[in-house]
Design an enzyme around this catalytic site. Structure first.
Site, PDB file in Angstrom:
ATOM      1  CB  CYS A 112      -0.869   0.005   1.239  1.00 11.16           C
ATOM      2  SG  CYS A 112      -0.902  -1.578   2.041  1.00 11.16           S
ATOM      3  CG  ASN A 343       3.499   0.193   2.312  1.00 11.45           C
ATOM      4  OD1 ASN A 343       3.425  -0.872   1.695  1.00 11.45           O
ATOM      5  ND2 ASN A 343       4.134   1.221   1.831  1.00 11.45           N
ATOM      6  N   GLY A 344       3.071  -3.218   3.566  1.00 12.84           N
ATOM      7  CA  GLY A 344       4.076  -4.274   3.437  1.00 12.84           C
ATOM      8  C   GLY A 344       3.457  -5.645   3.578  1.00 12.84           C
ATOM      9  CD  GLU A1010      19.867 -13.322 -14.779  1.00  6.07           C
ATOM     10  OE1 GLU A1010      20.096 -12.252 -14.216  1.00  6.07           O
ATOM     11  OE2 GLU A1010      19.580 -14.355 -14.167  1.00  6.07           O
ATOM     12  CE  LYS A1078      19.673 -20.007 -10.360  1.00  9.33           C
ATOM     13  NZ  LYS A1078      21.080 -19.759 -10.357  1.00  9.33           N
ATOM     14  CB  CYS A1243      21.710 -29.996 -25.207  1.00  7.67           C
ATOM     15  SG  CYS A1243      21.626 -30.676 -23.565  1.00  7.67           S
ATOM     16  CB  CYS A1249      25.393 -26.300 -17.698  1.00 10.62           C
ATOM     17  SG  CYS A1249      24.203 -27.439 -18.349  1.00 10.62           S
ATOM     18  CB  CYS A1254      29.062 -27.797 -22.755  1.00  9.58           C
ATOM     19  SG  CYS A1254      27.853 -28.522 -23.850  1.00  9.58           S
TER      20      CYS A1254
END
Length: 1628
Positions: A112, A343-344, A1010, A1078, A1243, A1249, A1254
């Site tokens: 909030c 708030n939380g 990423e 994960k 693969c 990996c 590899c």
């Protein structure tokens, strides 16, 4: 001021890509539902048009409005009115203690915007109310809107009681004026129905009468119902005020207490009534009153006429705007609560509720005169976390604590190793030490505002995870708010500006008019009792004992024990021995592709049925690596006293520094005279047969525990240690024993009197420790694991390896130390996934989900945990336990441990979904392009053992088959396919580009992962000859027209490679909240995989390992996520934004919140996703199956009328068309393929990996291995076309023509008739249930336009002819314009336009824009070179997020009443992920300044905690004080920090950086020129003072240097002497 009214519906449809020829009528269907189309309607608010007025750009203050455009259709179901108020927060129907249920808890979550305003002269005024309402309207974007876009999630105000208003009413009614001292006022939500209303009033009046209070009158609260949203009106209560006279008490506290007892008695009395949950007291007090409702904040003031009445005056107001992630926000759950505005999110809520319930029998205080049992219960799992925190705080305060003391007990700060507290305020440390063992912290991100009418205050959680700014004016008013700029302020009147940092508190004493800042408040509370003396005299620490130096058993006895207790050779070699040798958890890769324990044909330990829960969106994970200073593994053992009384005996406990004990430490506890320890053996007897034996034993065990505690034992040790193992006395699974005893003691009110410790062989991995602690154990002695460490160290093999230098030498002591160290860091990581920082809060918090245990087991030992698919009975579990046990006694058992193949694939071991045979068959099919080979692959999958939940289902059809020719073509099916987010870095450039090219040929979508992306890939290839192109020379099989761009570009917490150009070249942007393999952890890229190419794309240093933080530092809550979605829509309005979540119970609630946050796509990953590198325990033990996550999300979104707003995409272990069709029937629109796409490109599942070795160059950065890469884009194209054909064939079989027709049709599924080895009690009804279908077809949902941010300030700027001309023709332009806090992500869209046209560096023009006022969040995000932005005023969080160039100056207005360098002028997490540019701030910044900065230069005059965290480049200058933990994880770049009072050194995190004075002339020059620029641009007085006295100040600066910068000219004084070779390295 031109207000734009809402145009007629018909004109609005241009905002949506579906064109309508007519306005939609409101349709009445025959089942009494209303169907209304809300397509692109704005959230009923007016927005002023801003015009440029002359160059000064004056803009009038907008009427506080927030625009939320949304494209949603809602079905308004009138049948819900009766059920929607179903669970009142305080229904006390059943007074027997009940355990907190996770199901209830996860369905109510909120976040909030909050604040308070207080007059220090205690002057009442109506102005304060007006200001609070104004501020609320400016918080509208921090709240959520329901599907009707009009029912807010809730807003409210708490003020003192407006007696003038009430007396005026009383006079009109002919009632005598109220006696302020003796009158209580109740604000009551009552049932709507008239008869029920009368009944409810009767109960209330009778209860008051019995207590000797006189009811003076009822006042119906005047309201305007026309402003209430549709859904909110459905559940709107009758709102009245009741006035009661309290005659027998004189003192305010006693009056409040009397009213509290009355309220509790009324709640109990109505608990059993059918309408009981429709009665709720917002407040009942002689001091404060709460006006709240399920309203958007901007209409609160028009709903309650009282709030607009000039007679309504108060010296303070707390205001609150709620954003509930869940379905049906309820009126009572709006805030403020009775004491708090929160708030939380409280992450430990389940444990807190269980412990509060255990306390009920021991809470005593003389102020209650023996009536304690009348005010139980203190918690209620059906209410929200905020409501429960409120009721616990209320109990403490009503029992005589001050509000600030109560909050210090409940939400303590991170006081350990705190440089300031330890030196200056030791009494505060003593206070926290005293309470640590008595009240587990309520842990999680929280800004709490509180008031009891006498004190008003605010405090922040130990991590500082919510924003809180405060300021004070010359007319003696103090303001605290989530954002600055919520009120128009005359800056010359502001005398103080600051922010609350982690764990800080500020209070205002209304009676004395004093403002107390942090340490003053705490010191006053801590000095009220001699806590230091009590702690010293009573609290004892357990002294560490040395580890044993020889094995206690013979080798064959050790082996027998390991067999009996379920160890496998993998557990011993890969887990225990790795931990003993290296002191850290073993790393592995790929995902968890073995069957769930319940589906497996191999026996599993009980722990394997539990999956760890993790934080996702509504609250952040914590970073145990870089922010470990807020975390602690300490535990207190012994009786926990009565928290309502203060005294030395409460501190009589023993402290353990961690929950991992060795044999000697356990021995000490057993002998402790004070604890009176009792050992309870845990074996069950089967010589009369297995059936019933386990359950009987558990009941006996609970009885024995009960008796021991009643006889004064304060420590129970559950032990499976025996001199001889007996074949007919197997050990009870120790987790079952702990859970059963813990629950039994809670339900019998004994849990506070004793601690539970476990002495067991059945615990060796971090997940197992976490399970035992999570279900109630305080500490564990893993005797067999320690024995295994000793045996390993003494074995000839290990001795030889160490002797030959093949393995680092460790002593036998060190091996066991290493093992314990690995367990402890693993535990910290598991706690941090859920955002919990203290083990004491994790203990008993049950932060797990269960997959595969039946109701009888869960109810007895794990009560309150979610086990949605049912499973084993006691007898089935006993048989599974026995199958391990018998191995120790059978003659033919091998002489070494069996390898079950749970981690590595091996013939004869556990089945793995990705196995060598499957990859060979697939390679054959796609490389030969042979259909018959593909059908062999399909056959292989069809014949596999049951591996995942969907294998238990099959299709049934209500239609006859049709010819395949009639089914939608493969070309349109493949457009729904995506590949997983695999980062370039985890996999090789070849693999990454081949996958992207294949997906682009098909019209599907690949995902960048990423790691950023090379701009060379964004242009179509035109130079291909014979399948080769000089642009991408390392690939084969190319065609002209191919592009290697990833359509989906990922924004992860590390922000690697996220530049404005990267964002504008995306087709979709994905926010990666969690990763299937994960969840709750950050990504990791081992240093040897960071080649020069990878480092260039990620703006980092080659060879330095890269870690992404576990949380996004700009997403600590749902409204923060909504802000990042807003930022991305701002910079690239053409890209859909997706949010990637991982399946867990409660994901439906999260998905609703994400959808309200304006996401276009929600991606749900299963726990079986792949990963390049991750700890084994994370791969195995976190996250749930996507089948459950998908069905829960789909169904919750439909129930909330939000399903049409978002595309649902699912991934995790997809291998074939069968998976696609099953996912479609469960509600998914699009399908993601991860590992299998890699297998199709070559693969071979070597599962190495994480080593960079590899064998086929798929997951390696080594040139020589990458040259072996076998794949071509065509292979993957073939695979996806085969899958699409398989989908078509199945659709034809079922008789359907297109995927659209079966999406969400769970009625086409039925359980397969298949017998599982372990149980026949699985219940798949959760997956098969059906709540109806969306109003639109899947294709319509997928083809809707991108959700818009509505009208934004950038559009006005871009529409200005001078600016557009400057961008078009690279000219120079100057502009000035006003800005307000509702203007968010300003400059982002302009930056996007420039980046799209010129790239990150190509723009030669210059836009100089000056803004005046208070900027909203994400001001100046994603700037590009050529943008010079100046802000005169102040800004909120995330200033300069992701900037890539340009210049940003923030400075206060000229005549301020405060000193600029002491004031906080920008918020938290500024410069997050910046890749260039410069920023100059005259004033201080908040927490996490320049986190993940990779190239920007910054000058600022002070920062909060965690400055320069994760920095990989650039330069930061701080001309003032900094907080704790500076430079944590800083691997590149430089920082210069001025240290005038010599306090910096203890605040620096010394793990990586070294700290030195400025000796290098180049460094001195760099610093001086940056300060000169700062003074020139901001006029900083601090800066000019430094330059004036340069020789005095220069020696006061410290330079922070990470290893990668040690040889740079700025850091290295004798740089000139180095060889030229090193210089060129630096320039890279």
């Amino acid at each position: 001021m031109a207000l734009r009214s809402v145009p007629p519906v018909g004109q609005l449809f241009h905002s949506n890509s579906r064109s309508f020829s007519r306005p939609p009528p409101i349709l009445q269907s025959n089942d009494g539902r209303l169907f209304v189309d809300f397509v692109g309607l704005y959230c009923k608010s007016k927005r002023t048009r801003r015009k440029f007025v002359s160059s000064s750009g004056a803009r009038s203050f907008p009427h506080f409005v927030a625009t939320r455009s949304s494209t949603a259709k809602a079905v308004l179901d009138l049948g819900r009115a009766s059920t929607a108020l179903h669970d009142q927060p305080d229904a006390a129907s059943d007074l027997k203690p009940k355990v907190a249920k996770l199901d209830d808890i996860i369905s109510e979550r909120g976040a909030c915007g909050v604040g308070f305003i207080a007059n220090l002269d205690n002057k009442e005024s109506h102005g304060i109310i007006k200001d609070a309402l104004t501020a609320l309207s400016c918080m509208e974007h921090r709240g959520g809107c329901g599907a009707d876009n009009d029912s807010g999630d809730g807003s409210g105000l708490m003020t003192s009681i407006p007696w003038d208003l009430f007396n005026n009413w009383a006079n009109e009614q002919g009632i005598a004026s109220f006696d302020k001292l003796h009158t209580g006022v109740g604000m009551v939500f009552l049932p709507k129905d008239d008869d029920l209303l009368k009944e409810a009033k009767k109960v209330i009046v009778n209860t008051f009468r019995q207590e000797g209070l006189e009811v003076l009158g009822w006042r119906p609260v005047p309201v305007n119902t026309s402003v209430v949203g549709y859904y909110a009106k459905e559940t709107m209560p009758n709102i009245q005020q009741v006035f009661v006279k309290v005659v027998k008490e004189e003192n305010v506290d006693d009056i409040e207490r009397e009213l509290y007892i009355c309220r509790k008695l009324i709640e109990r009395a109505v608990g059993s009534e059918s309408w009981g949950n429709e009665l709720y007291f917002c407040s009942l007090s002689n001091q404060t009153i709460v006006y709240k409702g399920m309203l958007r904040s901007e209409v609160l003031g028009s709903f309650y006429y009282d709030l607009r009445n000039d007679l309504y005056a108060s010296p303070f107001a707390i205001y609150h705007r709620r954003y509930s992630t869940n379905t049906s926000p309820r009126w009572p759950l709006a805030q403020p609560m009775r004491l708090l505005g929160h708030n939380g999110e409280i992450n430990t809520i389940q444990g807190n509720l269980n412990w509060m319930q255990s306390r009920e029998s021991s809470l005593k205080s003389p102020v209650w005169h023996g009536r304690e049992n009348e005010i139980c219960p203190y918690g209620n799992s059906k209410a929200s976390d905020s409501a429960n925190l409120d009721s616990t705080a209320e109990l403490l305060i009503k029992s005589g604590r001050t509000p600030e003391e109560a909050l210090m007990i409940l939400v303590p700060e991170a006081y350990k190793n705190h440089p300031t507290l330890a030196i200056k305020y030791p009494e505060v440390v003593d206070f926290y030490d005293f309470y640590k063992g008595q009240m587990e912290a309520w842990d999680g991100p929280a800004l709490l505002l509180f008031s009891d009418g006498k004190t008003v205050g605010a405090c922040l959680d130990r991590n500082g995870l919510r924003p809180a700014r405060y300021w004070r004016t010359s007319d003696n008013i103090v303001y605290v708010a989530s954002e600055v700029g919520v009120l128009p302020m005359d800056e010359s009147k502001v005398t103080m500006k600051g922010r609350l940092g982690p764990g800080m508190m500020i209070t205002v004493d209304l009676h004395s008019g004093q403002v107390y800042e942090n340490t003053e408040v705490k010191s006053r509370v801590a000095l009220s009792n001699p806590y230091g003396k009590w702690v010293k005299e009573n609290l004892r620490s357990l002294n560490p004992v040395k580890f044993l130096s020889t094995t206690g058993m013979e080798n064959d006895a050790i082996l027998r024990h390991q067999q009996a207790f379920g160890y496998s050779s993998e557990d011993v070699q890969m887990v225990i021995e790795t931990m003993a040798a290296q002191g850290k958890e073993p790393t592995f890769c790929m995902g968890d592709d073995i069957p769930l324990a319940i589906l497996s044909q191999k026996p599993h330990m009980l722990y394997d049925y539990f999956k760890q829960r993790f934080a996702q969106v509504t609250n952040p994970a914590i970073d145990p690596l870089r922010e470990g200073l807020v975390m602690s593994l300490e535990v207190n053992i012994g009786k926990r006293g009565n928290i309502l009384e203060v005294g030395p005996e409460n501190a009589k406990q023993v402290i353990l520094s961690s929950p991992v004990l060795n044999e000697g430490e356990l021995e000490l506890l057993l002998k402790d005279p004070y604890l009176k320890c009792q050992v309870l053996p845990t074996f069950f007897d089967i010589h009369k047969g297995v059936d019933g034996s386990l359950e009987k034993t558990l009941y006996k065990l609970c009885e024995a525990a009960d008796e021991a505690v009643r006889n004064g034992s304060q420590l129970l040790v559950l032990s499976d240690r025996a001199d001889e193992l007996e074949a007919t006395r197997p050990a009870v699974p120790i987790l079952l024993a702990v859970g059963a005893v813990h629950q039994h003691l809670i339900q019998n009110g004994l849990r506070m009197s004793a601690s539970i410790i476990v002495d067991t062989a059945q615990c060796f991995s971090t997940h197992q420790f976490a399970c035992l602690i999570g279900y109630g154990a305080s500490a564990i002695c893993p005797y067999l694991a320690l024995e295994t460490c000793r045996q390993w160290r003494l074995s000839n093999k290990t001795v030889n390896l160490m002797r030959n230098g093949k393995m680092p030498t460790v002593t036998i002591e060190q091996a066991q130390k290493n093992y314990c160290k690995a367990v402890k860091s693993g535990l910290l990581k598991i706690l941090s996934k859920m955002g919990i920082s203290l083990l004491s809060s994790y203990c008993g918090a049950q932060i797990f989900e269960i997959y595969g245990l039946g109701k009888e087991i869960v109810d007895l030992a794990f009560c309150g945990s979610v086990s949605s698919i049912g499973g084993l009975t006691f007898d089935e579990l006993a048989r599974e336990t026995l199958s391990f046990w018998v191995k120790a006694f059978s003659e033919d058992t091998a002489k070494r441990l069996e390898n079950f193949g749970f981690i590595q694939f091996r013939p004869g071991g556990e089945y793995h979904g990705n196995n060598p045979e499957m990859s060979k068959l697939l390679h054959k099919a796609v490389r030969q392009k042979s259909e018959s080979s593909f059908s062999v692959y399909q056959q292989h999958l069809a014949n596999r053992p049951v591996n995942v939940l969907r294998d238990l289902l099959e299709f049934k059809s209500d239609r006859t088959p049709i010819p395949v020719g009639k089914v939608e073509p493969a070309v349109s099916v493949v457009q729904r396919f995506c590949t997983g987010g695999m980062s370039l870095g985890a996999i090789s450039r070849e693999t990454h580009e081949a996958i992207a090219i294949a997906m682009n040929r098909l019209g599907g979508r690949s995902n960048s992962g990423e790691g950023g992306e090379d701009p060379i890939r964004w242009r179509p290839l035109t130079d291909v000859v014979d399948g080769y192109s000089p642009t991408l020379p390392h690939l084969k099989g190319l065609q002209n027209g191919d592009t290697a761009t990833s359509a989906i570009k990922q924004v992860a917490s590390g922000r690697f490679g996220v530049t404005p150009t990267f964002l504008v070249n995306a087709d979709q942007l994905e926010i990666k909240i969690a990763q299937g393999a994960k969840p709750g952890e950050g990504g990791q890229l081992p240093g040897k995989k960071v080649s020069a190419y990878i480092a260039r794309l990620r703006n980092s240093k080659p060879g330095v390992p890269l870690i992404s933080p576990p949380p996004h530092h700009d997403i600590y809550s749902i409204e923060d996520l909504a802000q990042l979605i807003f930022d991305l829509h701002q910079v690239n309005p053409k890209a859909k934004v997706s949010v990637k979540l991982v399946a867990e119970a409660g994901i439906g609630t999260v998905a609703s919140g994400v959808s309200k946050g304006n996401a276009d796509i929600i991606q749900i990953s299963g726990h079986d996703g792949g990963t390049g590198a991750s700890p084994i325990s994370s791969i195995k033990h976190a996250g749930g199956p996507w089948e459950l996550g998908l069905t829960e999300s789909h169904q919750t979104l439909i129930q909330n009328g939000l399903r049409e707003r978002v595309i649902l995409r699912v991934d995790g272990g997809f291998k074939s068309g069968v998976d696609v069709l099953l996912a479609a029937a469960m509600g998914a629109d699009e399908y993601g393929f991860g590992s299998v796409a890699m297998i199709a490109t070559g693969c071979v599942m070597a599962r190495i990996c994480h080593t960079n070795n590899c064998p086929v160059g798929v997951a390696s950065q080594r040139e020589e291995l990458r040259a072996r890469f076998p794949g071509v884009p065509g292979d993957l194209v073939n695979f996806f076309l085969y899958v699409a054909e398989e989908v078509r064939g199945m659709l034809a079989q079922l008789g359907y023509e297109k995927l659209d027709d079966i999406i969400g049709r769970t009625d086409l599924l039925r359980p397969r008739d298949i017998s599982l080895m372990k149980t026949q009690h699985l219940d798949l009804s959760v997956i098969l249930s059906n709540v109806g279908l969306p109003k639109w077809s899947s294709t319509e949902i997928r083809n809707q336009g991108v959700h818009s941010n509505g009208p934004v300030l950038d559009d006005i700027l871009l529409a200005d002819p001078e600016i557009s001309d400057a961008i078009e023709n690279e000219k120079v332009v100057n502009k000035t314009i006003k800005i307000y806090n509702v203007d968010r992500a300003v400059c982002g869209r302009i930056a996007g336009v420039i980046a799209k046209k010129y790239g990150d560096t190509g723009f030669a023009g210059q836009l100089s824009i000056t803004f005046t006022g208070s900027a909203g969040q994400s001001f100046a995000c994603f700037l590009t070179p050529g943008m010079n932005i100046r802000l005169v005023g102040e800004a909120n969080d995330y200033v300069g997020k992701g900037i890539a160039g340009g210049e940003l100056v923030v400075t206060p207005v000229d005549d301020t009443g405060f000193c600029p360098e002491d004031a906080t002028i920008v918020g938290n997490t500024c410069l997050y992920g910046a890749t260039g540019g410069q920023i100059f701030v005259r004033g201080k910044a908040g927490e996490r300044f320049a986190v993940r900065n990779s190239l920007a230069q910054a000058v600022v005059e002070g920062t909060g905690d965690h400055c320069c965290e994760y920095m990989t480049g650039g330069c930061v200058v701080v001309l003032g004080k900094v907080g704790r933990n500076v430079a944590a994880g800083m691997t590149g770049g430089l920082a210069y920090i001025l240290d005038e009072d010599n306090t910096l050194l203890p605040k620096v995190n010394k793990e990586i950086v070294k700290i030195q004075r400025l000796t290098a002339p180049v460094g001195q020059m760099q610093l001086k020129s940056l300060i000169e620029a700062h003074v020139g641009k901001t006029g900083s007085s601090k800066g000019s003072a430094i330059l004036k006295e340069w020789d005095t100040y220069l020696p006061l600066f410290w330079q922070l240097v990470p290893p990668s910068e040690e040889d740079s000219p700025e850091a290295c004084a004798d740089y000139e002497k180095t060889t030229p070779g090193q210089v060129s390295l630096q320039s890279a």
